[in-house]
Design an enzyme around this catalytic site. Structure first.
Site, PDB file in Angstrom:
ATOM      1  N   HIS A  10      32.227  61.588  -0.127  1.00  0.00           N
ATOM      2  CA  HIS A  10      32.695  60.399   0.592  1.00  0.00           C
ATOM      3  C   HIS A  10      34.097  59.989   0.161  1.00  0.00           C
ATOM      4  O   HIS A  10      34.633  60.446  -0.862  1.00  0.00           O
ATOM      5  CB  HIS A  10      31.724  59.231   0.384  1.00  0.00           C
ATOM      6  CG  HIS A  10      31.656  58.734  -1.031  1.00  0.00           C
ATOM      7  ND1 HIS A  10      32.585  57.871  -1.575  1.00  0.00           N
ATOM      8  CD2 HIS A  10      30.739  58.960  -2.014  1.00  0.00           C
ATOM      9  CE1 HIS A  10      32.243  57.587  -2.826  1.00  0.00           C
ATOM     10  NE2 HIS A  10      31.127  58.247  -3.119  1.00  0.00           N
TER      11      HIS A  10
ATOM     12  N   CYS B  45      28.983  61.421  -7.324  1.00  0.00           N
ATOM     13  CA  CYS B  45      29.407  61.790  -5.976  1.00  0.00           C
ATOM     14  C   CYS B  45      30.706  62.586  -6.025  1.00  0.00           C
ATOM     15  O   CYS B  45      31.389  62.655  -7.043  1.00  0.00           O
ATOM     16  CB  CYS B  45      29.609  60.534  -5.127  1.00  0.00           C
ATOM     17  SG  CYS B  45      28.072  59.671  -4.718  1.00  0.00           S
TER      18      CYS B  45
END
Length: 393
Positions: A322, A340
């Site tokens: 992301h 992430c």
């Protein structure tokens, strides 16, 4: 042996009739056997035609999917009706030779059906079959769902998933009811990931641009413990173009390949190297969702309600690819995230637009192993280990 005794008895009866006729003096020369009913007359011999049925008359717990079959020997069927409790006849077809009638529809659970069949033998006598049978009544009817959905287009690592509403005891029976067909030969296998989930994955990634058909013919299948499948389910979907993402965490880069050739490369920041629980884990993941905006909460690390753009979820353990413009100073230089894969906003948008559900994301170079709690872990297994998860040996 039974048939021979029957013929012998018939011969004795015929002999007795001849003796009776010799003692008779009725007008017209028509003699009637003694004990035949006097003036009522009639032939007491049984019709030659013999009708049989499967399920048999008075059968209990009959299968709802095995076709009802009515047959005749030494004759031809002239009428066959199998009627349900509602009064509706079961659809079926008589064979051209008139010897067999076969139902063309499945039956209902826990229902009683009535036979009414007639046949004419070579002796021109009519034989009849009458009676009822009852189908199996499940202790529980278990619903199943299939993924991917009809008409979906997915990436080359997408597994087929069958999820049951209740635990399955007879996994082999359930698995035998599942079928995968494609328009190109693909080697693959089913594997049970839990008591309620069985997935199919190919040995290698799917070939690009093929169509996949899945049939789960579970209605009437005994799943163990008195449970039966509630309904058949099917799906037909397409495998899209081949796109594979490779991330070697020390390189700080997301590398995208199309059909095996480099397509794009984006600088990234992965999970903090110095804290193993925060590492981005190794393993082959798949893109599970695409979310233009995703909310992130992790009280353990002191943040809640953090919104990030262009998020592709790759596991249910919390890992995404992301945008994180707030971490721009480290992107491409250092691994500082909470697990992430962080991209600059413009790059995150480009990757988001190129990604497809089911795309593989191969992560290496981390000190953290694949998350065992992830429910999409099909590619964490080597081929031998995956096949061992099948209930059919």
């Amino acid at each position: 042996m039974i048939e021979r005794r029957t013929v012998f008895k018939a011969a004795l009866a015929a002999g007795a009739a001849m003796l009776a006729a010799a003692c008779s003096s009725e007008e017209g020369g028509t003699a009637k056997p003694e004990g035949s009913g006097g003036d009522q007359g009639g032939d007491t011999a049984q019709p030659l035609a013999k009708i049989t049925a499967e399920p048999a008359v008075d059968a209990k717990d009959a299968s709802v999917v095995a076709p009802v079959v009515v047959k005749v020997a030494d004759g031809k069927l002239t009428e066959v009706k199998v009627t349900g409790e509602s009064g509706k006849d079961v659809k079926g077809e008589l064979s051209p030779d008139g010897l067999t009638w076969t139902a063309s529809e499945v039956l209902g659970y826990g229902k009683t059906y009535t036979y009414a069949a007639k046949a004419t033998g070579s002796d021109n006598k009519t034989a009849e079959l009458k009676g009822t049978f009852t189908t199996v009544k499940p202790a529980k009817e278990v619903r199943a769902t299939l993924n991917p959905a009809d008409d979906a287009e997915v990436g080359v690592a997408m597994p087929i998933s069958v999820k049951f509403a209740s635990p399955v005891k007879d996994k082999a029976a359930a698995e035998k009811a599942l079928k995968v067909t494609t328009d190109k030969d693909v080697e693959g296998s089913w594997g049970w990931l839990s008591e309620t989930q069985v997935d199919w994955r190919p040995k290698e990634y799917w070939p690009a641009n093929i169509t996949v058909n899945v049939e789960a013919k579970l209605y009437g299948v005994a799943l163990g413990g008195g449970a039966f499948g509630k309904a058949d389910v099917t799906t037909k979907f397409k495998i899209g173009r081949n796109q594979v993402v490779k991330i070697n965490t020390p390189d700080h880069a997301v590398k995208v390949y199309r059909n095996g050739a480099p397509s794009a490369s984006y600088p990234c920041s992965n999970g903090l190297d110095s804290d193993v629980p925060r590492n981005t884990p190794n393993g082959t993941f798949i893109v599970m969702t695409k979310e233009p905006t995703a909310r992130f909460d992790n009280a353990r690390y002191g943040y809640t309600n953090v919104n990030k753009k262009w998020a592709c979820r790759i596991s249910n353990n919390g890992e995404y690819i992301h945008e994180n413009q707030d971490n721009a100073s480290n992107i491409g230089k250092a691994n500082t995230s909470h697990g992430c894969v962080n991209l600059l906003e413009a790059d995150a948008k480009k990757y988001f637009d190129s990604a497809m559900i089911g795309d593989p994301v191969e992560i290496t170079g981390s000190r953290l192993n694949s998350p065992t709690k992830s429910d999409v872990k099909n590619w964490f297994y080597d081929w031998k280990s995956w096949k061992a998860l099948s209930a059919i040996k």
